[in-house]
Design an enzyme around this catalytic site. Sequence first.
Site, PDB file in Angstrom:
ATOM      1  N   GLU A  94     -12.292  -4.459   3.043  1.00 33.76           N
ATOM      2  CA  GLU A  94     -11.984  -5.018   1.730  1.00 33.76           C
ATOM      3  C   GLU A  94     -10.771  -5.923   1.774  1.00 33.76           C
ATOM      4  OE1 GLU A  94     -11.409  -1.843  -1.093  1.00 33.76           O
ATOM      5  OE2 GLU A  94     -13.074  -0.740  -0.190  1.00 33.76           O
ATOM      6  N   CYS A 107      -4.212  -9.385  -0.014  1.00 33.93           N
ATOM      7  CA  CYS A 107      -4.018  -8.108   0.674  1.00 33.93           C
ATOM      8  C   CYS A 107      -5.148  -7.955   1.687  1.00 33.93           C
ATOM      9  CB  CYS A 107      -4.048  -6.993  -0.368  1.00 33.93           C
ATOM     10  SG  CYS A 107      -3.896  -5.366   0.358  1.00 33.93           S
ATOM     11  N   CYS A 114      -9.310   4.211   8.988  1.00 37.49           N
ATOM     12  CA  CYS A 114      -7.930   4.478   9.368  1.00 37.49           C
ATOM     13  C   CYS A 114      -7.862   5.874   9.949  1.00 37.49           C
ATOM     14  CB  CYS A 114      -7.030   4.384   8.133  1.00 37.49           C
ATOM     15  SG  CYS A 114      -5.268   4.537   8.509  1.00 37.49           S
ATOM     16  N   CYS A 118      -3.461  10.019   5.683  1.00 32.73           N
ATOM     17  CA  CYS A 118      -2.638  10.273   4.487  1.00 32.73           C
ATOM     18  C   CYS A 118      -3.518  10.924   3.406  1.00 32.73           C
ATOM     19  CB  CYS A 118      -2.029   8.969   3.967  1.00 32.73           C
ATOM     20  SG  CYS A 118      -0.916   8.203   5.156  1.00 32.73           S
ATOM     21  N   CYS A 121      -4.986   8.855   0.298  1.00 35.80           N
ATOM     22  CA  CYS A 121      -5.532   7.519   0.555  1.00 35.80           C
ATOM     23  C   CYS A 121      -7.038   7.547   0.794  1.00 35.80           C
ATOM     24  CB  CYS A 121      -4.820   6.915   1.757  1.00 35.80           C
ATOM     25  SG  CYS A 121      -5.400   5.264   2.157  1.00 35.80           S
ATOM     26  N   GLY A 161      -6.450   0.384   6.780  1.00 33.09           N
ATOM     27  CA  GLY A 161      -5.976   0.473   8.162  1.00 33.09           C
ATOM     28  C   GLY A 161      -4.466   0.519   8.280  1.00 33.09           C
ATOM     29  N   GLU A 162      -4.026   0.867   9.482  1.00 36.55           N
ATOM     30  CA  GLU A 162      -2.603   0.910   9.783  1.00 36.55           C
ATOM     31  C   GLU A 162      -2.313  -0.270  10.743  1.00 36.55           C
ATOM     32  OE1 GLU A 162       0.382   2.286   9.071  1.00 36.55           O
ATOM     33  OE2 GLU A 162       1.040   1.044  10.735  1.00 36.55           O
ATOM     34  N   SER A 193       2.883  -3.501   5.975  1.00 34.25           N
ATOM     35  CA  SER A 193       3.172  -2.149   5.501  1.00 34.25           C
ATOM     36  C   SER A 193       2.722  -1.124   6.538  1.00 34.25           C
ATOM     37  CB  SER A 193       2.424  -1.933   4.179  1.00 34.25           C
ATOM     38  OG  SER A 193       2.658  -0.637   3.686  1.00 34.25           O
ATOM     39  N   SER A 216       5.894   2.978   4.113  1.00 33.44           N
ATOM     40  CA  SER A 216       5.332   3.922   3.150  1.00 33.44           C
ATOM     41  C   SER A 216       6.053   5.245   3.331  1.00 33.44           C
ATOM     42  CB  SER A 216       3.827   4.082   3.406  1.00 33.44           C
ATOM     43  OG  SER A 216       3.217   2.832   3.257  1.00 33.44           O
ATOM     44  N   LEU A 217       6.914   5.565   2.379  1.00 34.11           N
ATOM     45  CA  LEU A 217       7.782   6.733   2.555  1.00 34.11           C
ATOM     46  C   LEU A 217       7.240   7.944   1.800  1.00 34.11           C
ATOM     47  CD1 LEU A 217      10.338   7.559   3.997  1.00 34.11           C
ATOM     48  CD2 LEU A 217      11.677   6.694   2.078  1.00 34.11           C
ATOM     49  N   HIS A 218       7.127   7.822   0.504  1.00 31.61           N
ATOM     50  CA  HIS A 218       6.456   8.795  -0.368  1.00 31.61           C
ATOM     51  C   HIS A 218       7.119  10.163  -0.516  1.00 31.61           C
ATOM     52  CE1 HIS A 218       3.624   5.621  -0.379  1.00 31.61           C
ATOM     53  NE2 HIS A 218       2.886   5.999   0.629  1.00 31.61           N
ATOM     54  N   ASN A 292      -2.805   6.241  -7.291  1.00 32.64           N
ATOM     55  CA  ASN A 292      -4.153   5.944  -7.741  1.00 32.64           C
ATOM     56  C   ASN A 292      -5.018   7.153  -7.437  1.00 32.64           C
ATOM     57  OD1 ASN A 292      -6.025   3.746  -8.483  1.00 32.64           O
ATOM     58  ND2 ASN A 292      -4.438   2.513  -7.476  1.00 32.64           N
ATOM     59  N   CYS A 334      -6.973   0.454  -2.200  1.00 35.24           N
ATOM     60  CA  CYS A 334      -7.635   0.179  -0.931  1.00 35.24           C
ATOM     61  C   CYS A 334      -8.646   1.248  -0.537  1.00 35.24           C
ATOM     62  CB  CYS A 334      -6.623  -0.051   0.175  1.00 35.24           C
ATOM     63  SG  CYS A 334      -5.538   1.312   0.512  1.00 35.24           S
TER      64      CYS A 334
HETATM   65  N1  SAH Z   1      -1.354   1.947   6.637  1.00 32.72           N
HETATM   66  C1  SAH Z   1      -0.395   1.141   5.988  1.00 32.72           C
HETATM   67  C2  SAH Z   1      -0.955   0.068   5.089  1.00 32.72           C
HETATM   68  C3  SAH Z   1      -2.144   0.407   4.231  1.00 32.72           C
HETATM   69  S1  SAH Z   1      -1.895   1.389   2.790  1.00 32.72           S
HETATM   70  C4  SAH Z   1       0.624   2.003   5.267  1.00 32.72           C
HETATM   71  O1  SAH Z   1       0.475   3.217   5.288  1.00 32.72           O
HETATM   72  O2  SAH Z   1       1.583   1.482   4.744  1.00 32.72           O
HETATM   73  C5  SAH Z   1      -0.968   0.399   1.689  1.00 32.72           C
HETATM   74  C6  SAH Z   1      -0.088   1.207   0.753  1.00 32.72           C
HETATM   75  O3  SAH Z   1      -0.869   1.871  -0.252  1.00 32.72           O
HETATM   76  C7  SAH Z   1       0.722   2.283   1.450  1.00 32.72           C
HETATM   77  O4  SAH Z   1       2.015   2.334   0.932  1.00 32.72           O
HETATM   78  C8  SAH Z   1      -0.063   3.536   1.081  1.00 32.72           C
HETATM   79  O5  SAH Z   1       0.709   4.677   1.246  1.00 32.72           O
HETATM   80  C9  SAH Z   1      -0.455   3.223  -0.344  1.00 32.72           C
HETATM   81  N2  SAH Z   1      -1.550   4.010  -0.884  1.00 32.72           N
HETATM   82  C10 SAH Z   1      -2.644   4.473  -0.258  1.00 32.72           C
HETATM   83  N3  SAH Z   1      -3.408   5.194  -1.094  1.00 32.72           N
HETATM   84  C11 SAH Z   1      -2.797   5.161  -2.287  1.00 32.72           C
HETATM   85  C12 SAH Z   1      -3.098   5.719  -3.569  1.00 32.72           C
HETATM   86  N4  SAH Z   1      -4.186   6.470  -3.763  1.00 32.72           N
HETATM   87  N5  SAH Z   1      -2.231   5.492  -4.564  1.00 32.72           N
HETATM   88  C13 SAH Z   1      -1.124   4.727  -4.377  1.00 32.72           C
HETATM   89  N6  SAH Z   1      -0.774   4.183  -3.207  1.00 32.72           N
HETATM   90  C14 SAH Z   1      -1.606   4.401  -2.164  1.00 32.72           C
END
Ligand code: SAH
Length: 344
Positions: A94, A107, A114, A118, A121, A161-162, A193, A216-218, A292, A334
């Site tokens: 996508e 994007c 992937c 996570c 995701c 993907g990463e 990212s 991506s810290l979270h 999301n 994504c």
């Molecule tokens: N693999 C990379 C890039 C792809 S994800 C990464 O981890 O950064 C892009 C961003 O979207 C990342 O910050 C990821 O953590 C976030 N993301 C993935 N799923 C999500 C969701 N359901 N809600 C909000 N952010 C999300």
Amino acid sequence: MSDLTDILAMTLDELKERLTELGEKPFRAAQIFEWLHKKRVGSFDEMTNISAALREKLKSEFSFEHIQPVRVLKSQKDGTEKILYALADGNHIETVLMSYEHGDSLCVSSQAGCRMGCRFCASTIAGFKRNLEPQEILGQLYETERVTGRKVSSIVLMGIGEPLDNFDNVVKFLKILSSPEGTNMSLRHVSLSTCGLVDRIYDLAELDLGLTLSISLHSPYNAKRSELMPINNRYKIEELMKACRDYFAKTGRRISFEYALIEGENDSPEDAKALVSILGGMPYHINIIPVNSIKERNYRSDRPAAQRFCALLTELGANATVRRTLGADINAACGQLRREYEGI
Ligand code: SAH
């Protein structure tokens, strides 16, 4: 997929070298590169200043495959367009085109699926298929500009993907993208990212490409972050922060931190305090994104919660904003469209 090297994945220098080996003059490489990356032709036969004989030779030496748009969704709310592409081997990826004040931002995906796992995701749930080739990442830009008629002014590697798990192909893509003889996009207009592949962050710092690194810290806590993001079992937050500081020292580029806010998981005032404390000592920006929801998990958030968390951070002196939500009516997060289409 063809076993030949795809001509779109070659830098100008590589193309010069191959054409010289084939007994051609190096200036032909510049002409071909321009057809591919400036005029963006779809076939060798459109290269009208290249002789028919050389075009035939190119066809036997290189492949020239294209990703195919199979669905285009356009948001009625904000003009965001999401495109599902089929790759030559039947995988799907996508690409999302978003409109901002400063121009349109694309994007792009870097892998089909992937393997980072996570929890929140959608891209990871169906597992990992394969890395994208440089021409498949570049193709997302070329095809999207063609299909939508819009001009992309910045790119974020934040799709499926990463990107640092496909390091060489992503770097090749960036080199071709920024090539003055091609698209000539300044890498200042590119963000990458990552979930935090520490070794690759050091490799990226060595290259000093000038792009913006997003992490991506979270969560600021190892226990919670490991629960949300399995990569944290391999590289702890302390190691990741050290890599970020070194990245800044080496490149002078401020790092962006992504924080997907999840109710009851990472949204307390203590989380905010701990976050500001681990980021201390380097310039940074925090992007807060209300998570999301995906159907497999019970994770929730909303914009007011993100704004409240952002206010907490700002009070503590942090530089933070809430990310605009775009394309909410077309499942723009994504991985969602690919899963729906492939039934995974
Ligand atoms: N693999 C990379 C890039 C792809 S994800 C990464 O981890 O950064 C892009 C961003 O979207 C990342 O910050 C990821 O953590 C976030 N993301 C993935 N799923 C999500 C969701 N359901 N809600 C909000 N952010 C999300």
